[in-house]
Design an enzyme around this catalytic site. Structure first.
Site, PDB file in Angstrom:
ATOM      1  CB  CYS A  82      14.547  39.333  37.850  1.00  0.00           C
ATOM      2  SG  CYS A  82      14.768  37.554  38.057  1.00  0.00           S
TER       3      CYS A  82
ATOM      4  CD  GLU B  76      45.978  30.254  35.996  1.00  0.00           C
ATOM      5  OE1 GLU B  76      45.702  31.442  36.182  1.00  0.00           O
ATOM      6  OE2 GLU B  76      45.428  29.316  36.616  1.00  0.00           O
TER       7      GLU B  76
ATOM      8  CG  ASN C 235      42.886  39.442  37.163  1.00  0.00           C
ATOM      9  OD1 ASN C 235      42.441  38.906  36.156  1.00  0.00           O
ATOM     10  ND2 ASN C 235      42.096  39.964  38.073  1.00  0.00           N
TER      11      ASN C 235
ATOM     12  CB  CYS D 220      37.013  40.238  41.619  1.00  0.00           C
ATOM     13  SG  CYS D 220      37.787  38.821  42.415  1.00  0.00           S
TER      14      CYS D 220
HETATM   15  C1  LIG Z   1      40.602  36.276  38.663  1.00  0.00           C
HETATM   16  S1  LIG Z   1      41.316  34.978  37.726  1.00  0.00           S
HETATM   17  C2  LIG Z   1      42.219  35.938  36.561  1.00  0.00           C
HETATM   18  C3  LIG Z   1      42.569  35.260  35.271  1.00  0.00           C
HETATM   19  C4  LIG Z   1      43.119  36.156  34.156  1.00  0.00           C
HETATM   20  N1  LIG Z   1      44.019  37.175  34.597  1.00  0.00           N
HETATM   21  C5  LIG Z   1      42.005  36.747  33.323  1.00  0.00           C
HETATM   22  O1  LIG Z   1      42.004  37.949  33.034  1.00  0.00           O
HETATM   23  O2  LIG Z   1      41.102  35.976  32.930  1.00  0.00           O
HETATM   24  C6  LIG Z   1      42.513  34.363  38.816  1.00  0.00           C
HETATM   25  C7  LIG Z   1      43.385  33.255  38.247  1.00  0.00           C
HETATM   26  O3  LIG Z   1      44.374  32.928  39.239  1.00  0.00           O
HETATM   27  C8  LIG Z   1      44.643  31.542  39.160  1.00  0.00           C
HETATM   28  N2  LIG Z   1      45.291  31.181  40.426  1.00  0.00           N
HETATM   29  C9  LIG Z   1      44.713  30.876  41.615  1.00  0.00           C
HETATM   30  N3  LIG Z   1      45.657  30.656  42.548  1.00  0.00           N
HETATM   31  C10 LIG Z   1      46.857  30.849  41.943  1.00  0.00           C
HETATM   32  C11 LIG Z   1      48.201  30.781  42.391  1.00  0.00           C
HETATM   33  N4  LIG Z   1      48.489  30.473  43.660  1.00  0.00           N
HETATM   34  N5  LIG Z   1      49.198  31.048  41.518  1.00  0.00           N
HETATM   35  C12 LIG Z   1      48.909  31.344  40.230  1.00  0.00           C
HETATM   36  N6  LIG Z   1      47.648  31.418  39.740  1.00  0.00           N
HETATM   37  C13 LIG Z   1      46.635  31.181  40.585  1.00  0.00           C
HETATM   38  C14 LIG Z   1      43.273  30.933  38.886  1.00  0.00           C
HETATM   39  O4  LIG Z   1      43.402  29.639  38.334  1.00  0.00           O
HETATM   40  C15 LIG Z   1      42.663  31.959  37.916  1.00  0.00           C
HETATM   41  O5  LIG Z   1      42.961  31.612  36.579  1.00  0.00           O
END
Ligand SMILES: C[S@@+](CC[C@H](N)C(=O)[O-])C[C@H]1O[C@@H](n2cnc3c(N)ncnc32)[C@H](O)[C@@H]1O
Length: 386
Positions: free
Chosen positions: A3, A267, A317, A344
């Site tokens: 890069c 969600e 997740n 993650c």
């Molecule tokens: C790592 S992402 C995973 C999204 C999904 N599982 C995917 O495969 O794309 C984490 C998700 O958790 C949601 N989130 C964050 N805090 C949360 C909460 N307290 N309760 C429910 N969802 C939440 C975020 O908006 C986000 O969409």
């Protein structure tokens, strides 16, 4: 991967830039296994499947560019410590379609006279440019503005942009505050379509609708493998009921839906829930009519459900902070037999696994969603003992 920005010291975001890719993957594998080992000591040994990898460059489906510079020469990239912009429009992590779109988007910024926001003087309008590319090559383009002042100019010059780029969704996000957040709450969609269709080759085909303000996994190829792996593991246990907690736009829930299997996605972001509901409604058949989505805090929602409604299998997740003690405590005391945890951040995953002593980790898999960096995604499959 090589890069020029990294070599010139202009951007150091990819801390592993220049390292042989096979070495990066081996290092991540060792690191993740090392973080999880203490939490799993004394339990059944974990079967680690070979790491999933995709292309080591050109893999990012989303560009998040800070806009700086001047009205006639905007920079799209990052801000230095001095508040000045560094242009990174040729970043090699972006998918080729995004890479080709960024110079056209920069030209459009000049045409529409969108003054870059200046952090020091607090003047100007355009803060960020957020662009997502679908597997079919269509784009979602979002301008994060300080106010709606440039709206008429953006609308006027939208035709110029759509003549040159396959823009499916264009929107203004209003972020009036002087603080380092990527986007605000208000969204003004400028196109007829409000969702970008993300078609993934999972099972017989997964069609996800993505709205502005919804999370989507950064690396389409590796996300496809992630949902496919989850589907394969879940099909082996054939649960009649599944909860997908932290569901986003419903990637896991819709990949796992099947005839005779009730799936509920939970969600917090309402726009993501609306996207998931749209995808479930459009797909019809194949068990998707049994998929429902709820806008709620995952933990509060799970704790509020009667015991008789507990599912056979839960997918979690969460964001980097993990699921935490309330949800691990609930899982421990629940009747849930199987859990899939996609993380993650292996450090918070290790902490959460330590709080789930009733489960064995049957299998685990590293998925390299973020080459050239130390970031990782890991999917683990848990089964209640006994
Ligand atoms: C790592 S992402 C995973 C999204 C999904 N599982 C995917 O495969 O794309 C984490 C998700 O958790 C949601 N989130 C964050 N805090 C949360 C909460 N307290 N309760 C429910 N969802 C939440 C975020 O908006 C986000 O969409």
């Amino acid at each position: 991967m090589q890069c020029d920005y990294f070599d010139a010291g202009a951007c150091r975001s990819c801390t592993w830039m220049g390292r042989p890719y096979a070495e990066q993957v081996a290092d991540k594998q060792r690191h993740v296994e090392g973080l999880l080992a203490p939490a799993l000591a004394g339990r059944r040994p974990v079967a680690w499947l070979p790491a999933v990898t995709g292309p080591e460059e050109g893999f990012r489906n989303k560009a998040k560019m800070v806009v700086a510079g001047t009205l006639d020469a905007p920079t799209l990239g990052i801000l230095g410590a001095d508040g000045r912009g560094t242009d990174l429009r040729h970043c090699g992590l972006h998918e080729p379609g995004l890479h080709d779109a960024l110079p056209v988007l920069a030209e459009h910024v000049v045409r529409a006279r969108l003054a870059p926001y200046d952090l020091t003087t607090r003047r100007g309008e355009l803060k960020h440019l957020l662009v997502t590319r679908s597997p079919a090559g269509e784009l979602m383009v979002r301008w994060v503005l300080r106010s709606t002042e440039p709206e008429a100019r953006l609308r006027k010059h939208l035709g110029w942009l759509t003549d040159r780029l396959p823009v499916a969704v264009a929107s203004i996000n209003v972020q009036p505050e002087h603080k380092a957040v990527l986007e605000g709450e208000r969204e003004i969609v400028l196109t007829d379509a409000a969702t970008l269709e993300m078609r993934l080759e999972v099972g017989a085909g997964l069609r996800l609708h993505l709205r502005p303000q919804s999370f989507f996994q950064t690396n389409t190829a590796v996300a496809t493998a992630l949902y496919e792996q989850a589907r394969a593991w879940v099909d082996e246990t054939a649960p009649a009921s599944v909860w997908d907690l932290y569901a986003g736009v419903g990637g896991f829930a819709l990949a796992l839906a099947a005839p005779g299997r009730a799936v509920t996605g939970v969600e917090i972001a309402p726009e993501a829930v609306a996207s998931a509901q749209q995808s479930a409604g459009e797909a019809g058949g194949a068990g998707l009519e049994q998929a429902r989505f709820v806008a709620a805090d995952a933990t509060a929602w799970a704790l509020a459900q009667p015991t008789a409604d507990h599912p056979d299998l839960v997918v979690v997740n969460p964001p980097r902070r993990g699921i935490g003690p309330a949800l691990t405590g609930w899982l421990e005391s629940s009747r849930v037999r199987h859990v899939l945890y996609s993380s993650c951040n292996a450090a918070t995953l290790a902490r959460d696994l330590a709080a789930l002593p009733s489960y064995d980790v049957e299998a685990a898999r590293l998925l390299d969603m973020f080459p050239q960096t130390t970031h990782h995604e890991v999917l683990v499959r848990l089964r209640r003992r006994g």
